[in-house]
Each structure stands twice: as structure tokens, then as C-alpha cells.
Design a protein around this motif. Structure first.
Motif, PDB file in Angstrom:
ATOM      1  N   SER A 157     -14.820  29.824 -57.923  1.00 51.21           N
ATOM      2  CA  SER A 157     -14.849  31.230 -57.507  1.00 51.21           C
ATOM      3  C   SER A 157     -13.889  31.483 -56.347  1.00 51.21           C
ATOM      4  N   LYS A 158     -13.866  30.553 -55.376  1.00 52.83           N
ATOM      5  CA  LYS A 158     -12.982  30.721 -54.222  1.00 52.83           C
ATOM      6  C   LYS A 158     -11.517  30.692 -54.634  1.00 52.83           C
ATOM      7  N   ARG A 159     -11.157  29.777 -55.539  1.00 54.06           N
ATOM      8  CA  ARG A 159      -9.756  29.681 -55.977  1.00 54.06           C
ATOM      9  C   ARG A 159      -9.318  30.944 -56.719  1.00 54.06           C
ATOM     10  N   VAL A 160     -10.189  31.428 -57.593  1.00 52.16           N
ATOM     11  CA  VAL A 160      -9.844  32.633 -58.357  1.00 52.16           C
ATOM     12  C   VAL A 160      -9.743  33.831 -57.417  1.00 52.16           C
ATOM     13  N   ALA A 161     -10.675  33.928 -56.460  1.00 54.18           N
ATOM     14  CA  ALA A 161     -10.639  35.045 -55.507  1.00 54.18           C
ATOM     15  C   ALA A 161      -9.362  34.991 -54.664  1.00 54.18           C
ATOM     16  N   ALA A 162      -8.949  33.789 -54.254  1.00 51.81           N
ATOM     17  CA  ALA A 162      -7.721  33.661 -53.457  1.00 51.81           C
ATOM     18  C   ALA A 162      -6.503  34.068 -54.279  1.00 51.81           C
ATOM     19  N   LEU A 163      -6.483  33.688 -55.568  1.00 52.12           N
ATOM     20  CA  LEU A 163      -5.360  34.069 -56.426  1.00 52.12           C
ATOM     21  C   LEU A 163      -5.320  35.577 -56.616  1.00 52.12           C
ATOM     22  N   GLU A 164      -6.490  36.185 -56.783  1.00 49.38           N
ATOM     23  CA  GLU A 164      -6.541  37.646 -56.927  1.00 49.38           C
ATOM     24  C   GLU A 164      -6.034  38.345 -55.667  1.00 49.38           C
ATOM     25  N   ARG A 165      -6.354  37.786 -54.511  1.00 48.82           N
ATOM     26  CA  ARG A 165      -5.855  38.384 -53.260  1.00 48.82           C
ATOM     27  C   ARG A 165      -4.331  38.268 -53.197  1.00 48.82           C
ATOM     28  N   ASP A 166      -3.804  37.101 -53.571  1.00 51.32           N
ATOM     29  CA  ASP A 166      -2.345  36.905 -53.547  1.00 51.32           C
ATOM     30  C   ASP A 166      -1.643  37.879 -54.473  1.00 51.32           C
ATOM     31  N   LEU A 167      -2.224  38.110 -55.648  1.00 53.97           N
ATOM     32  CA  LEU A 167      -1.593  38.972 -56.644  1.00 53.97           C
ATOM     33  C   LEU A 167      -1.893  40.447 -56.419  1.00 53.97           C
ATOM     34  N   GLY A 168      -2.986  40.724 -55.715  1.00 61.06           N
ATOM     35  CA  GLY A 168      -3.368  42.108 -55.456  1.00 61.06           C
ATOM     36  C   GLY A 168      -4.012  42.794 -56.649  1.00 61.06           C
ATOM     37  N   VAL A 169      -4.590  42.005 -57.567  1.00 59.86           N
ATOM     38  CA  VAL A 169      -5.235  42.584 -58.754  1.00 59.86           C
ATOM     39  C   VAL A 169      -6.502  41.789 -59.067  1.00 59.86           C
ATOM     40  N   ARG A 170      -7.381  42.389 -59.876  1.00 60.05           N
ATOM     41  CA  ARG A 170      -8.539  41.670 -60.416  1.00 60.05           C
ATOM     42  C   ARG A 170      -8.128  40.999 -61.711  1.00 60.05           C
ATOM     43  N   LEU A 171      -8.484  39.724 -61.856  1.00 60.27           N
ATOM     44  CA  LEU A 171      -8.115  38.974 -63.058  1.00 60.27           C
ATOM     45  C   LEU A 171      -9.276  38.860 -64.043  1.00 60.27           C
ATOM     46  N   PHE A 172     -10.509  38.898 -63.540  1.00 58.83           N
ATOM     47  CA  PHE A 172     -11.688  38.754 -64.394  1.00 58.83           C
ATOM     48  C   PHE A 172     -12.709  39.850 -64.090  1.00 58.83           C
ATOM     49  N   THR A 173     -13.485  40.169 -65.093  1.00 53.73           N
ATOM     50  CA  THR A 173     -14.678  40.993 -64.935  1.00 53.73           C
ATOM     51  C   THR A 173     -15.863  40.142 -65.354  1.00 53.73           C
ATOM     52  N   ARG A 174     -16.827  39.990 -64.454  1.00 50.20           N
ATOM     53  CA  ARG A 174     -18.014  39.183 -64.789  1.00 50.20           C
ATOM     54  C   ARG A 174     -19.012  40.040 -65.556  1.00 50.20           C
ATOM     55  N   THR A 175     -19.456  39.506 -66.684  1.00 50.11           N
ATOM     56  CA  THR A 175     -20.438  40.192 -67.525  1.00 50.11           C
ATOM     57  C   THR A 175     -21.518  39.195 -67.909  1.00 50.11           C
ATOM     58  N   ALA A 176     -22.527  39.699 -68.614  1.00 48.09           N
ATOM     59  CA  ALA A 176     -23.594  38.805 -69.067  1.00 48.09           C
ATOM     60  C   ALA A 176     -23.060  37.770 -70.054  1.00 48.09           C
ATOM     61  N   ARG A 177     -21.938  38.083 -70.711  1.00 48.25           N
ATOM     62  CA  ARG A 177     -21.359  37.143 -71.692  1.00 48.25           C
ATOM     63  C   ARG A 177     -20.383  36.161 -71.051  1.00 48.25           C
ATOM     64  N   GLY A 178     -20.146  36.309 -69.752  1.00 47.36           N
ATOM     65  CA  GLY A 178     -19.247  35.399 -69.076  1.00 47.36           C
ATOM     66  C   GLY A 178     -18.143  36.143 -68.369  1.00 47.36           C
ATOM     67  N   ALA A 179     -17.044  35.454 -68.130  1.00 46.32           N
ATOM     68  CA  ALA A 179     -15.903  36.033 -67.424  1.00 46.32           C
ATOM     69  C   ALA A 179     -14.897  36.549 -68.436  1.00 46.32           C
ATOM     70  N   LEU A 180     -14.647  37.859 -68.405  1.00 44.90           N
ATOM     71  CA  LEU A 180     -13.692  38.470 -69.324  1.00 44.90           C
ATOM     72  C   LEU A 180     -12.415  38.819 -68.572  1.00 44.90           C
ATOM     73  N   LEU A 181     -11.282  38.547 -69.189  1.00 43.04           N
ATOM     74  CA  LEU A 181     -10.002  38.870 -68.582  1.00 43.04           C
ATOM     75  C   LEU A 181      -9.826  40.385 -68.473  1.00 43.04           C
ATOM     76  N   THR A 182      -9.361  40.838 -67.327  1.00 42.81           N
ATOM     77  CA  THR A 182      -8.953  42.236 -67.197  1.00 42.81           C
ATOM     78  C   THR A 182      -7.592  42.411 -67.875  1.00 42.81           C
ATOM     79  N   VAL A 183      -7.104  43.645 -67.917  1.00 42.60           N
ATOM     80  CA  VAL A 183      -5.767  43.875 -68.472  1.00 42.60           C
ATOM     81  C   VAL A 183      -4.726  43.096 -67.678  1.00 42.60           C
ATOM     82  N   ASP A 184      -4.864  43.099 -66.336  1.00 40.16           N
ATOM     83  CA  ASP A 184      -3.948  42.326 -65.501  1.00 40.16           C
ATOM     84  C   ASP A 184      -4.089  40.829 -65.775  1.00 40.16           C
ATOM     85  N   GLY A 185      -5.306  40.369 -65.979  1.00 37.24           N
ATOM     86  CA  GLY A 185      -5.517  38.960 -66.289  1.00 37.24           C
ATOM     87  C   GLY A 185      -4.872  38.571 -67.605  1.00 37.24           C
ATOM     88  N   GLN A 186      -4.965  39.435 -68.603  1.00 43.00           N
ATOM     89  CA  GLN A 186      -4.315  39.166 -69.889  1.00 43.00           C
ATOM     90  C   GLN A 186      -2.797  39.110 -69.740  1.00 43.00           C
TER      91      GLN A 186
END
Length: 310
Positions: A33-62
Motif C-alpha cells: 500500500s505504501k509503495r503504490v501510494a508513493a507512486l501515485e503521489r509521484d505521478l499525481g494520479v490515482r492508479l487503483f480504486t479499491r472495491t469489494a472485488r479487489g483493486a481495479l485499475l483507474t483510467v490513469d492506471g490502465q
């Protein structure tokens, strides 16, 4: 960019869950979680959306995912290029348009399996040092007087005697000749600004000039092959020497002539240098290929080489 964070992002994207990515990377879920959060801060975007089915890629993540994979592949190639036992066979050639590079291209066509890294070192002294240290696996060089006493463990064998040709422009007095003898070239100005004192090619052409009374000029700055050929094309006095295997490209209007030199034919003596204890399997394959492809010429009555190459 932190490649550990990129690797973690790809692991989450592939597994779809932070917990499974953590297990695959042998780290904690919190670390993921910390690594992904740090990468999101560096890029300035959200890469994942957490749901009951798991982590789904956002449009930016895709959008970022294929580039993240490219980064990791580039890291692997970079590491493999220097990792002992895994890197490509690294071979030094005097120039990428000269005959030894052509030998390597032929070798690669005959043996496409081994990976090759082709480098260009300045002269034989630098090449011997690189072979000795192991940073280069093999080198194509002319072995001169000063280099014949190779360091212990360094081997050398002649692999190619390359005929030397004369190149002239259309207005030169020899332009119409199909072949010339070295003796016929006495009195003509042969311009070779790429000759550097102390190098193996300087030693070769100095001996060639002395043997046949030739005038080889190394004056003026060396701006490369293209400006040299432009000057030769426009001159009625200047000519130059090139190896038969040298790949030359000139403008259509230059109308340059490559003329054979015979009786005797000066040949440039290319040798392969390698360290005897080098275990790289592709080096053995290369040496075997060069031995089988060796062309006759060394010591022939119709050829000339300096005494140090005989």
C-alpha cells in the motif's frame, strides 16, 4: 522513478488484490500500500480504486500499465547487459561501417541465438586493456609491434586479410582505372585525415607509404567519412584509401570510384583478441565461426602486409 514501486504496481494490477501482490513479492500488505501510494503521489494520479472485488485499475492506471511493463523490461535488459554469465557477448570493433562489423553481422545471421553488444574503443591499447579486464569479451584489431607482446592470458589470431582500395572522384587522373599497382600511386596525394599517430592503423599506413614511396597526408581536421568523401568527389588531385569491406554511402552526384589495388594487393591484417579463460559460451561459437570463414590471403605472394603482421 522508484522501480520497486513500479514493480509493486504491476503485481497488484496482475493479481487484482493487494494481499496477493504482497505474497508474490514477499513483503507485507502494508508495504504494498505504501509503495503504490508513493507512486501515485509521484505521478499525481490515482492508479487503483479499491472495491469489494479487489483493486481495479483507474483510467490513469490502465494508461500507465503498459509503460510500467516497459520500464521493468528495460531494467532487466540493463541488468543483463552487465551481469556476469548472463550478459550478451560484448565485442569491440574499430568502426561500425568497417569490415569487422560486417564479420559480426555475418556471424549473427549464421548464429542468431547469441546476443551481441557491439562497442567501439579507440585503439588497440584500449582494446587490449578492456579484454584483459573482462569488460569486453573480444576485439577485432591489427596487432602491431608494440601489441605483439600481449599480456599473459590474452590470445590473438588472424581472422581477415582485408584488401585496401583506392577511392577517387570522377576528375581524378586514375578515375577510369579498373585496378592500379601500389607503385603507380607514387606521386599522387592520398588524403587520410582520420589517421591518429600511435594507433595501429597509423602504423599500417606509415609502413605502406614507406614500402612503396607513397604520399599519405593526415593533415586537416577529421570531420568524418561524409565530408571526406565530399572533398574527394570534388578533387582532381586527392584520393583516399579504404578497406574493401568498408560500407560507404555518398551522394548520387559524387560519382566516386572504388579502384582495386593489385600486384601486390595491400591487405589490412585484422586479428581477434580474447582472454583465454573467458567462459562466455558465445565466444567459443564466434571463434569457431571465424575459423571456418577464414579466407585465404595471409602470406600469399600477391599480397602485402607490414613485417610486424607476417
Amino acid at each position: 522513478m522508484d522501480l520497486n514501486a513500479v514493480r509493486t504496481f504491476v503485481a497488484v494490477a496482475d493479481s487484482g488484490r493487494f494481499q496477493e501482490a504482497a505474497a508474490g513479492l514477499s513483503i507485507t500488505q502494508q508495504a504494498v500500500s505504501k509503495r503504490v501510494a508513493a507512486l501515485e503521489r509521484d505521478l499525481g494520479v490515482r492508479l487503483f480504486t479499491r472495491t469489494a472485488r479487489g483493486a481495479l485499475l483507474t483510467v490513469d492506471g490502465q494508461a500507465f500499465l503498459p509503460h510500467a511493463r516497459d520500464l521493468l523490461r528495460a531494467e532487466e535488459r540493463a541488468t543483463a547487459s552487465v551481469r556476469p554469465g548472463r550478459r550478451a557477448l560484448r565485442v569491440d570493433v574499430i568502426g561500425r561501417r568497417l569490415a569487422p562489423a560486417g564479420l559480426l553481422r555475418d556471424f549473427h545471421r549464421a548464429h542468431p541465438g547469441p546476443e551481441l553488444d557491439v562497442v567501439t574503443l579507440f585503439d588497440a591499447e584500449a582494446a587490449v586493456a578492456a579484454v584483459r579486464s573482462g569488460t569486453v569479451d573480444a576485439s577485432f584489431r591489427a596487432v602491431t609491434h608494440s601489441a605483439r607482446r600481449l599480456p599473459d592470458g590474452i590470445e590473438a589470431t588472424r581472422v581477415l586479410d582485408e584488401p585496401v582500395q583506392l577511392v577517387t572522384g570522377p576528375a581524378h587522373a586514375l578515375a577510369a582505372a579498373r585496378a592500379v599497382t601500389p607503385a603507380q600511386l607514387a606521386g599522387y596525394r592520398i588524403w587520410m585525415p582520420g589517421i591518429v599517430p600511435g594507433t595501429e592503423w597509423a602504423a599500417y599506413y606509415a609502413d605502406l607509404a614507406a614500402a612503396f614511396g607513397l604520399t599519405i597526408e593526415a593533415t586537416g581536421p577529421d570531420f568524418g567519412t561524409a565530408p571526406l568523401l565530399d572533398t574527394i568527389a570534388d578533387s582532381a588531385e586527392l584520393a583516399t584509401f579504404v578497406g574493401e569491406g568498408t560500407r560507404l554511402v555518398w551522394a548520387a552526384g559524387d560519382d566516386l570510384r572504388r579502384i582495386a589495388v593489385r600486384d601486390p594487393t595491400p591487405v589490412y591484417p585484422h586479428s581477434l583478441l580474447w582472454r583465454a579463460d573467458n567462459p562466455h559460451p558465445a565466444l567459443t561459437t564466434l571463434r569457431g565461426y571465424l575459423a571456418s570463414a577464414r579466407q585465404p590471403g595471409q602470406g600469399d605472394a600477391g599480397t602485402w602486409t607490414p613485417t610486424w603482421a607476417r
